[in-house]
Design a protein around this motif. Structure first.
Motif, PDB file in Angstrom:
ATOM      1  N   TYR A 175       0.836  -1.191   0.000  1.00  0.00           N
ATOM      2  CA  TYR A 175       0.000   0.000   0.000  1.00  0.00           C
ATOM      3  C   TYR A 175       0.875   1.247   0.000  1.00  0.00           C
ATOM      4  N   VAL A 176       0.227   2.364  -0.253  1.00  0.00           N
ATOM      5  CA  VAL A 176       0.922   3.650  -0.235  1.00  0.00           C
ATOM      6  C   VAL A 176       0.344   4.464   0.914  1.00  0.00           C
ATOM      7  N   GLN A 177       1.218   4.919   1.782  1.00  0.00           N
ATOM      8  CA  GLN A 177       0.813   5.772   2.904  1.00  0.00           C
ATOM      9  C   GLN A 177       1.191   7.204   2.534  1.00  0.00           C
ATOM     10  N   ASN A 178       0.438   8.163   3.018  1.00  0.00           N
ATOM     11  CA  ASN A 178       0.783   9.549   2.720  1.00  0.00           C
ATOM     12  C   ASN A 178       0.543  10.437   3.934  1.00  0.00           C
ATOM     13  N   ASN A 179       1.144  11.613   3.892  1.00  0.00           N
ATOM     14  CA  ASN A 179       0.920  12.583   4.963  1.00  0.00           C
ATOM     15  C   ASN A 179       0.404  13.900   4.396  1.00  0.00           C
ATOM     16  N   VAL A 180      -0.473  13.793   3.393  1.00  0.00           N
ATOM     17  CA  VAL A 180      -1.061  14.976   2.773  1.00  0.00           C
ATOM     18  C   VAL A 180      -1.865  15.769   3.799  1.00  0.00           C
ATOM     19  N   SER A 181      -2.663  15.090   4.587  1.00  0.00           N
ATOM     20  CA  SER A 181      -3.487  15.775   5.585  1.00  0.00           C
ATOM     21  C   SER A 181      -2.623  16.558   6.580  1.00  0.00           C
ATOM     22  N   GLN A 182      -1.556  15.933   7.072  1.00  0.00           N
ATOM     23  CA  GLN A 182      -0.685  16.601   8.032  1.00  0.00           C
ATOM     24  C   GLN A 182      -0.013  17.824   7.404  1.00  0.00           C
ATOM     25  N   LEU A 183       0.491  17.669   6.183  1.00  0.00           N
ATOM     26  CA  LEU A 183       1.138  18.796   5.500  1.00  0.00           C
ATOM     27  C   LEU A 183       0.147  19.931   5.260  1.00  0.00           C
ATOM     28  N   ARG A 184      -1.057  19.550   4.875  1.00  0.00           N
ATOM     29  CA  ARG A 184      -2.092  20.545   4.603  1.00  0.00           C
ATOM     30  C   ARG A 184      -2.402  21.341   5.874  1.00  0.00           C
ATOM     31  N   LYS A 185      -2.563  20.643   6.978  1.00  0.00           N
ATOM     32  CA  LYS A 185      -2.883  21.307   8.244  1.00  0.00           C
ATOM     33  C   LYS A 185      -1.722  22.161   8.741  1.00  0.00           C
ATOM     34  N   GLN A 186      -0.494  21.668   8.598  1.00  0.00           N
ATOM     35  CA  GLN A 186       0.686  22.438   9.013  1.00  0.00           C
ATOM     36  C   GLN A 186       0.808  23.741   8.230  1.00  0.00           C
ATOM     37  N   ASN A 187       0.336  23.725   6.996  1.00  0.00           N
ATOM     38  CA  ASN A 187       0.440  24.895   6.126  1.00  0.00           C
ATOM     39  C   ASN A 187      -0.856  25.703   6.048  1.00  0.00           C
ATOM     40  N   ASN A 188      -1.826  25.352   6.901  1.00  0.00           N
ATOM     41  CA  ASN A 188      -3.115  26.053   6.940  1.00  0.00           C
ATOM     42  C   ASN A 188      -3.757  26.144   5.559  1.00  0.00           C
ATOM     43  N   LYS A 223       6.422  21.981  -1.474  1.00  0.00           N
ATOM     44  CA  LYS A 223       7.880  22.141  -1.568  1.00  0.00           C
ATOM     45  C   LYS A 223       8.603  20.979  -0.897  1.00  0.00           C
ATOM     46  N   LYS A 224       8.135  19.769  -1.185  1.00  0.00           N
ATOM     47  CA  LYS A 224       8.697  18.538  -0.630  1.00  0.00           C
ATOM     48  C   LYS A 224       9.082  17.595  -1.761  1.00  0.00           C
ATOM     49  N   GLN A 225       9.959  16.655  -1.440  1.00  0.00           N
ATOM     50  CA  GLN A 225      10.245  15.554  -2.349  1.00  0.00           C
ATOM     51  C   GLN A 225       9.054  14.599  -2.302  1.00  0.00           C
ATOM     52  N   ILE A 226       8.778  13.928  -3.404  1.00  0.00           N
ATOM     53  CA  ILE A 226       7.618  13.032  -3.439  1.00  0.00           C
ATOM     54  C   ILE A 226       7.703  11.955  -2.358  1.00  0.00           C
ATOM     55  N   GLU A 227       8.923  11.495  -2.056  1.00  0.00           N
ATOM     56  CA  GLU A 227       9.111  10.471  -1.022  1.00  0.00           C
ATOM     57  C   GLU A 227       8.798  10.979   0.378  1.00  0.00           C
ATOM     58  N   ASP A 228       8.776  12.298   0.551  1.00  0.00           N
ATOM     59  CA  ASP A 228       8.417  12.883   1.841  1.00  0.00           C
ATOM     60  C   ASP A 228       6.903  12.985   2.016  1.00  0.00           C
ATOM     61  N   VAL A 229       6.171  12.794   0.935  1.00  0.00           N
ATOM     62  CA  VAL A 229       4.715  12.907   0.966  1.00  0.00           C
ATOM     63  C   VAL A 229       4.052  11.535   0.837  1.00  0.00           C
ATOM     64  N   PHE A 230       4.590  10.706  -0.050  1.00  0.00           N
ATOM     65  CA  PHE A 230       4.010   9.384  -0.323  1.00  0.00           C
ATOM     66  C   PHE A 230       5.063   8.319  -0.041  1.00  0.00           C
ATOM     67  N   MET A 231       4.673   7.303   0.755  1.00  0.00           N
ATOM     68  CA  MET A 231       5.593   6.253   1.144  1.00  0.00           C
ATOM     69  C   MET A 231       5.016   4.888   0.770  1.00  0.00           C
ATOM     70  N   TYR A 232       5.815   4.090   0.056  1.00  0.00           N
ATOM     71  CA  TYR A 232       5.443   2.726  -0.289  1.00  0.00           C
ATOM     72  C   TYR A 232       5.657   1.853   0.926  1.00  0.00           C
ATOM     73  N   LYS A 233       4.645   1.057   1.271  1.00  0.00           N
ATOM     74  CA  LYS A 233       4.733   0.170   2.430  1.00  0.00           C
ATOM     75  C   LYS A 233       4.341  -1.244   2.012  1.00  0.00           C
ATOM     76  N   TYR A 234       4.883  -2.219   2.704  1.00  0.00           N
ATOM     77  CA  TYR A 234       4.459  -3.604   2.499  1.00  0.00           C
ATOM     78  C   TYR A 234       4.606  -4.379   3.794  1.00  0.00           C
ATOM     79  N   GLU A 235       3.752  -5.350   3.907  1.00  0.00           N
ATOM     80  CA  GLU A 235       3.775  -6.245   5.075  1.00  0.00           C
ATOM     81  C   GLU A 235       3.811  -7.671   4.564  1.00  0.00           C
ATOM     82  N   LYS A 236       4.601  -8.492   5.195  1.00  0.00           N
ATOM     83  CA  LYS A 236       4.687  -9.903   4.779  1.00  0.00           C
ATOM     84  C   LYS A 236       3.607 -10.717   5.440  1.00  0.00           C
TER      85      LYS A 236
END
Length: 70
Positions: free
Chosen positions: A4-17, A57-70
């Motif tokens: 899955y892909v995890q993101n922190n769009v909501s957190q960034l949005r709130k931090q930047n009002n 003003k972030k790198q894409i890897e700072d916003v979207f993170m690829y995750k996997y679980e075995k």
């Protein structure tokens, strides 16, 4: 294996009002798309992911993170 892909769009949005509507207008999508991305119900295209990262003003890897679980 669960992937899955995890993101922190909501957190960034709130931090930047920034509202979901404002972000949506800046990256040319609907507010509903931003809601779906924040909830993890929609993985954006690479182009949209880059637009969102650049908006914050972030790198894409700072916003979207690829995750996997075995």
């Amino acid at each position: 294996m669960k992937e899955y892909v995890q993101n922190n769009v909501s957190q960034l949005r709130k931090q930047n009002n920034v509202t979901q509507e404002e972000l949506a207008k800046e990256v040319n999508v609907s507010r509903q798309t931003i809601v779906a991305i924040e909830k993890g119900n929609y993985i954006p295209s690479l182009l949209l992911g880059i637009k969102i990262a650049r908006f914050f003003k972030k790198q894409i890897e700072d916003v979207f993170m690829y995750k996997y679980e075995k």
